[in-house]
Scaffold this motif. Structure first.
Motif, PDB file in Angstrom:
ATOM      1  N   THR A  52       0.969  -1.211   0.070  1.00 26.47           N
ATOM      2  CA  THR A  52      -0.166   0.027  -0.034  1.00 26.47           C
ATOM      3  C   THR A  52       0.921   1.135  -0.121  1.00 26.47           C
ATOM      4  O   THR A  52       0.664   2.309  -0.828  1.00 26.47           O
ATOM      5  CB  THR A  52      -1.002  -0.008   1.258  1.00 26.47           C
ATOM      6  N   ILE A  77      -7.347   6.796   2.147  1.00 23.67           N
ATOM      7  CA  ILE A  77      -7.442   5.427   2.353  1.00 23.67           C
ATOM      8  C   ILE A  77      -8.453   4.950   3.383  1.00 23.67           C
ATOM      9  O   ILE A  77      -9.194   3.827   3.248  1.00 23.67           O
ATOM     10  CB  ILE A  77      -5.832   5.193   2.807  1.00 23.67           C
ATOM     11  N   ALA A 229      -5.361   1.200  -0.916  1.00 20.88           N
ATOM     12  CA  ALA A 229      -6.364   1.211   0.017  1.00 20.88           C
ATOM     13  C   ALA A 229      -7.104  -0.233   0.090  1.00 20.88           C
ATOM     14  O   ALA A 229      -7.292  -1.023   1.239  1.00 20.88           O
ATOM     15  CB  ALA A 229      -7.187   2.533  -0.081  1.00 20.88           C
TER      16      ALA A 229
END
Length: 333
Positions: A52, A77, A229
């Protein structure tokens, strides 16, 4: 004269690859002092955790190169996490449809950031800071401060699954880094991004539509943030409004450590990747050594401050050199 030229070239190469040498040195050091750091399971665990961070760093690199910044990334996110989880659990939507809606929503937030920045001429720092607070509130309103879980097991495959022993999320991150490198190096978009960050007024005079490109940069950053996310949600199997809290700091730290200039016009995807690995393995190594969270924050803050100061001093030095060269040329004429 030849020796001087060789020395300059050598110095330039050391400057470009110095951060990579720092990564190697840190990796070797932690292999000796951090328990189980070099274990293959730990390496793959870190690889999953930094995916991420890495994907978001590609988007942030592009925004930083244009001379902007997006402080709302962390709560983009958070909102993406809780909205996608809510759609699957409370809304009963198919995971694919929930993912598509989440990506469109998050990308729209990035485009909105870009439009406000371009049309209002307000500093990106202020606009995205305000958006950070808005998204923070929205994420809590959706989740009511509670974790959202209980979605289909198949949703965890991208974040937790692997192909031939290699994490799927790592393969996705590598693919995105490759695409990001191609955009910056091989397309006119990339050249225009650098031009805008180096001198926006000159870019406008050369016919570049700087406004549209800056909006595109923020939209692309948000699009990549949504992917990061969703991988985080897939890995943790829980949508929580605090998942992205402060995450933008880690992303910016990784980019700046990797040589991406906070002032715009400078940076590479390779450098951002190295910065991501430094942040990821640093956190992991300190955790294995039982260093507390607050000490880790201090270390990260010092590293980011040092990188920004180094970047600023390097820019000032280059500007002085350019001025001296210009004066010498005028004197010769």
């Amino acid at each position: 004269m030849m020796e001087q030229l060789k020395a300059k070239k050598t110095g330039k190469k050391l400057g470009e690859y110095g951060i990579f040498l720092v990564l190697i040195a840190m990796f070797i050091l932690f292999s000796f002092i951090a328990p189980n750091f070099f274990d293959i399971n730990n390496i793959f665990n870190v690889a999953r955790q930094v995916c991420t961070l890495g994907i978001c760093a590609v988007g942030m690199t592009i925004v930083l190169i244009t001379g902007g910044i997006d402080l709302s990334l962390g709560f983009q996110i958070s909102l993406a996490n809780v909205v996608c989880a809510w759609l699957m659990v409370n809304g009963g939507l198919n995971p694919i449809l929930a993912v598509v809606i989440t990506i469109l929503m998050t990308t729209g937030i990035g485009i909105l950031n870009g439009i406000i920045i371009v049309k209002s001429h307000v500093a990106p720092l202020i606009v995205t800071l305000a958006m950070l607070n808005i998204l923070n509130g929205l994420s809590f309103m959706v989740s009511k401060g509670l974790p959202i879980f209980g979605f289909d097991k198949s949703f965890s495959v991208p974040g937790q699954g692997s192909i031939a022993g290699i994490p799927i999320s790592l393969l996705i991150m590598i693919a995105i880094f490759i695409v990001g490198a191609i955009i910056l190096k091989k397309t006119y978009f990339g050249r225009y991004f650098y031009a805008i960050g180096s001198n926006e007024e000159a870019a406008k005079l050369s016919g570049i539509n700087t406004g549209k490109l800056k909006i595109f940069a923020y939209g692309l950053c948000a699009f990549l943030t949504s992917i990061g996310a969703l991988l985080m949600l897939s890995r943790t199997n829980s949508g929580l409004s605090s998942n992205g809290d402060g995450f933008e700091f880690n992303v910016i730290t990784a980019c700046v450590l990797g040589g991406v200039s906070a002032s715009g016009g400078k940076g590479t995807i390779f450098g951002a990747l190295v910065g991501v690995l430094i942040v990821g393995f640093l956190e992991n190594g300190l955790l294995l050594m039982n260093v507390n969270e607050y000490t880790q924050l201090v270390i990260q803050g010092i590293m980011m401050l040092a990188a920004v100061v180094y970047d600023t001093l390097s820019r000032e030095k280059n500007e002085r050199i350019k001025k001296i060269k210009a004066i010498n040329v005028n004197n010769q004429v």
